[in-house]
Scaffold this active site. Structure first.
Site, PDB file in Angstrom:
ATOM      1  N   SER A  62       0.827  -1.208   0.000  1.00  0.00           N
ATOM      2  CA  SER A  62       0.000   0.000   0.000  1.00  0.00           C
ATOM      3  C   SER A  62       0.861   1.258   0.000  1.00  0.00           C
ATOM      4  O   SER A  62       2.002   1.255   0.457  1.00  0.00           O
ATOM      5  CB  SER A  62      -0.898   0.039   1.236  1.00  0.00           C
ATOM      6  OG  SER A  62      -1.628  -1.152   1.340  1.00  0.00           O
TER       7      SER A  62
HETATM    8  N1  SAH Z   1      -0.729  -4.490   4.189  1.00  0.00           N
HETATM    9  C1  SAH Z   1      -0.140  -4.840   2.942  1.00  0.00           C
HETATM   10  C2  SAH Z   1      -1.084  -4.570   1.808  1.00  0.00           C
HETATM   11  C3  SAH Z   1      -1.212  -5.715   0.878  1.00  0.00           C
HETATM   12  S1  SAH Z   1      -2.471  -5.630  -0.291  1.00  0.00           S
HETATM   13  C4  SAH Z   1       1.187  -4.152   2.745  1.00  0.00           C
HETATM   14  O1  SAH Z   1       1.480  -3.220   3.485  1.00  0.00           O
HETATM   15  O2  SAH Z   1       1.952  -4.569   1.908  1.00  0.00           O
HETATM   16  C5  SAH Z   1      -3.694  -6.679   0.354  1.00  0.00           C
HETATM   17  C6  SAH Z   1      -3.349  -8.107   0.557  1.00  0.00           C
HETATM   18  O3  SAH Z   1      -4.544  -8.743   0.987  1.00  0.00           O
HETATM   19  C7  SAH Z   1      -2.900  -8.882  -0.653  1.00  0.00           C
HETATM   20  O4  SAH Z   1      -1.634  -9.409  -0.419  1.00  0.00           O
HETATM   21  C8  SAH Z   1      -3.953  -9.993  -0.814  1.00  0.00           C
HETATM   22  O5  SAH Z   1      -3.386 -11.208  -1.235  1.00  0.00           O
HETATM   23  C9  SAH Z   1      -4.503 -10.096   0.583  1.00  0.00           C
HETATM   24  N2  SAH Z   1      -5.856 -10.665   0.723  1.00  0.00           N
HETATM   25  C10 SAH Z   1      -6.949 -10.501  -0.027  1.00  0.00           C
HETATM   26  N3  SAH Z   1      -7.984 -11.182   0.478  1.00  0.00           N
HETATM   27  C11 SAH Z   1      -7.542 -11.807   1.597  1.00  0.00           C
HETATM   28  C12 SAH Z   1      -8.130 -12.651   2.555  1.00  0.00           C
HETATM   29  N4  SAH Z   1      -9.410 -12.997   2.491  1.00  0.00           N
HETATM   30  N5  SAH Z   1      -7.368 -13.104   3.567  1.00  0.00           N
HETATM   31  C13 SAH Z   1      -6.068 -12.759   3.658  1.00  0.00           C
HETATM   32  N6  SAH Z   1      -5.451 -11.985   2.776  1.00  0.00           N
HETATM   33  C14 SAH Z   1      -6.184 -11.488   1.750  1.00  0.00           C
END
Ligand code: SAH
Length: 664
Positions: A62
């Site tokens: 993000s």
């Molecule tokens: N907090 C992270 C943001 C990653 S983007 C950072 O700072 O890098 C969001 C993430 O949510 C992705 O990696 C995606 O694979 C994950 N995601 C989506 N649906 C999900 C679920 N139901 N359970 C766990 N992870 C999920």
């Protein structure tokens, strides 16, 4: 190459504190965690840019601001137990680990989870626990939590997560039924059964996939958008009422509409693309009027100085330089070798003919970094021969790293390879050599705007110019616009205290950057902003826009000019409001209607097309947020527009060497 710790401090200050993140815990934690350790190898230099970056599996880390905003909204405090859904790179969890007692985080992609786990280990963040699975169901064994953050957007607030909050606990989650648009929702648990919901504004997250999120195939229900119009007249109606319809561009009344700006020292005329005939025609009509009726003698354009100087010799009846290479032979040739410019230049020559005093004749000047196009061409030419892979990267950079671009994948394609770094010194030397050759040559030119002082200034800053240009990115933008502004000042000085200038440059250069993403998010500045600072109300910033039609543009840097269809404007853009006003072409002077001005202030999307146009990724590649009435003093609208006509071989006159069509 760069001092990342300094970039981190700057990110905390510019992207977070100045944008309203106040929580000391959040600011401190964001200042401590090295984001470069959470991005893919090769992308470290972009770690503190103001946007998301790719991390594999089609997911992103993000944007720093979004991470800070969510943690602040969830009121994460020392002593808290926190749950995060969507660990991704692990970055947000790492930041929270610096504040909270314990962080639990869930990621559905095993490959991402593994990399995040390794990072926690390497950096010693031992109060983070990670597991692979569907986070929409929460982590019941570890519940209850003081705060739960969801880093992906689902169609509704997952019930399981609400139940895992302790009383007083906060859940922050993006919720929305549309693909790229969610509202950030904060749920606070007041009692066993009572929950309070608050909407924190619109955001854009990757989809939350799971039992209480979206299905794996990404099914979405397309609900229609509610136009948020209320309070009497709609915005398009107000625009229609305030708009001053424009006559035919050929009609003398067209130029007269701009008489209101005639007493300014500098009138800056923008364009929403580098390839739209109407923008050129309208600017030419305004320019002719200001030169003829109001004593403007400087036309300064977003072009290379040496090329513009050749045109200037023609329009001011100065002797041609023998053996000079014909101007504007390099990409993007259509920007200056087109029928509109040819007509304007011929008009200027005719106008000047009737003026005996040389200092009252109108001149044609280039504002850009001295011979920028030539230098870029030399860099590409050199890399093509030495390291084609690096050449590909350089092309991407010149084409993509425009200030309105926010497509993370372009960074991915532009990763600095070892080869790219190896070429740096040689490339810079090439550019310097070219500069010296050009300056020696210009020195033979009797007219001498390029006096000794200006030459010395150019040579002194050249190495810095070329290094930054080679690497591209935000820094080169500021350097370039500062240079353009200084050249403009220099011209005004050289032509005397009474002199007045017209500037032609893209909207992104002439619309005050402080009121667009460029200034609001990235600390970028531009000529328009610098002119306002220097000249105050003596500068007029006039933007141009269109809804749809065709445009002359390339797909990649150095590519052929194509006539491309311009997609109808985005429904959340200023352009769409103007289109809905239902008037084919008009001048909008928001200063004349305070109620309208106020309603237009809130930032919306605005479209920016440069020499490259990529309709396939238009929203990411060409739209940015802006507050139009602050960015411009006036706005010129053409609902439907057409591509420029480049000059072809038929413009060569028999017996006349091809020194630009107007080289007689
Ligand atoms: N907090 C992270 C943001 C990653 S983007 C950072 O700072 O890098 C969001 C993430 O949510 C992705 O990696 C995606 O694979 C994950 N995601 C989506 N649906 C999900 C679920 N139901 N359970 C766990 N992870 C999920």
């Amino acid at each position: 190459m760069r001092d990342l710790a300094r970039s981190r401090e700057r990110m905390v200050d510019v992207q977070l504190a100045r944008r309203g993140i106040h929580d000391r815990h959040v600011l401190n934690a964001m200042g401590r965690v090295p984001r470069e350790a959470f991005v893919e190898p090769g992308l470290e230099e972009f770690a503190y840019e103001d946007g998301p970056l790719p991390i594999g599996e089609d997911q992103t880390i993000s944007q720093p601001y979004v991470v800070a905003l969510m943690i602040e909204a969830a009121e994460v405090k020392p002593g808290d137990r926190v749950l995060e859904i969507g660990a991704g790179s692990g970055y947000a969890a790492a930041v929270m680990s610096q504040i909270a007692e314990r962080v639990h985080t869930i990621e559905r992609h095993p490959s991402l989870a593994e990399k995040a786990r390794q990072r926690f280990g390497r950096l010693g963040y031992d109060n983070v626990e990670l597991r692979v699975g569907d986070g929409t169901l929460g982590w019941p064994e570890a519940a209850p939590f003081d705060a739960i953050l969801v880093a992906a957007g689902g169609p509704k607030v997952p019930d399981a997560l609400k139940r895992q909050l302790c009383i007083g606990g906060r859940l922050v989650v993006p919720v929305g039924t549309e693909e790229r648009q969610q509202s950030l929702v904060k749920v606070t648990r007041r009692s066993e059964t009572e929950f309070e919901e608050e909407d924190l504004g619109s955001v854009m997250f990757v989809p939350l996939i799971g039992e209480q999120g979206w299905a794996e195939d990404g099914r979405r229900s397309a609900t229609s958008h509610l136009p948020g119009q209320s309070r009497g007249r709609s915005l398009p109606e107000m625009i229609a009422a305030a708009a001053e319809p424009l006559p035919d561009i050929g009609d003398p009344a067209f130029g007269q509409l701009f008489d209101r700006f005639a007493d300014r020292r500098v009138v800056l005329l923008g364009e929403a693309s580098h390839g739209t005939a109407e923008f050129y025609q309208a600017r030419a009509a305004i320019t002719r009027h200001l030169i003829e009726r109001h004593g403007f003698t400087i036309l300064a354009v977003e072009a290379d100085w040496p090329d513009a100087a050749a045109v200037d010799r023609y329009v001011r009846h100065r002797p041609n330089q023998a053996g000079g290479e014909p101007p504007f032979q390099r990409f993007p040739t259509w920007m200056w070798r087109n029928t509109e410019i040819a007509a304007l230049v011929d008009w200027m020559r005719g106008h000047n003919e009737g003026i005996p005093e040389p200092d009252r004749r109108a001149g044609f000047y280039g504002l850009d970094i001295y011979n920028m196009g030539g230098s870029i061409a030399a860099v590409l030419d050199y890399l093509d021969r030495i390291d084609p892979e690096a050449a590909k990267i350089a092309r991407e950079r010149y084409g993509c790293l425009t200030p309105w671009q926010k497509e993370p994948s372009t960074y991915g394609r532009a990763v600095l390879s070892a080869g790219y770094r190896k070429c740096e010194q040689a490339v810079i030397e090439q550019c310097q050599e070219l500069l010296h050759r050009r300056l020696d040559y210009a020195g033979q030119d009797g007219e001498g705007f390029l006096d000794a002082a200006q030459n010395a200034r150019l040579i002194a800053s050249a190495e810095r110019y070329y290094r930054i240009m080679y690497y591209g990115g935000a820094e080169s933008w500021n350097l370039r616009d500062t240079h353009m502004f200084e050249t403009l000042e220099h011209l005004l000085e050289a032509r005397g205290p009474q002199s007045k200038a017209i500037v032609w440059a893209h909207n992104s250069h002439i619309g005050d950057a402080r009121y667009t993403d460029m200034g609001m998010m990235r600390d970028e500045l531009n000529i328009g902003q610098l002119c306002r600072k220097r000249f105050g109300d003596d500068a007029a910033l006039i933007g141009f826009g269109t809804h749809t039609g065709t445009v002359a543009a390339a797909t990649d840097w150095g590519g052929d000019m194509e006539v491309k269809r311009v997609r109808p404007s985005h429904r959340d853009s200023y352009e769409r409001l103007c289109h809905d006003a239902g008037i084919a072409r008009f001048l909008l002077d928001p200063g004349r209607d305070e109620a309208l001005r106020r309603r237009l202030l809130e930032p919306r999307l605005e479209r920016f097309i440069g020499v490259i146009y990529r309709p396939e990724t238009e929203l990411m590649s060409h739209y940015a947020d802006a507050s139009l009435p602050q960015q411009f003093d006036a706005y010129v609208w053409f609902d439907e527009t057409t591509a420029l006509t480049p000059l072809g071989p038929e413009h060569h006159r028999p017996g006349v060497p091809d020194t630009y069509p107007f080289g007689v």
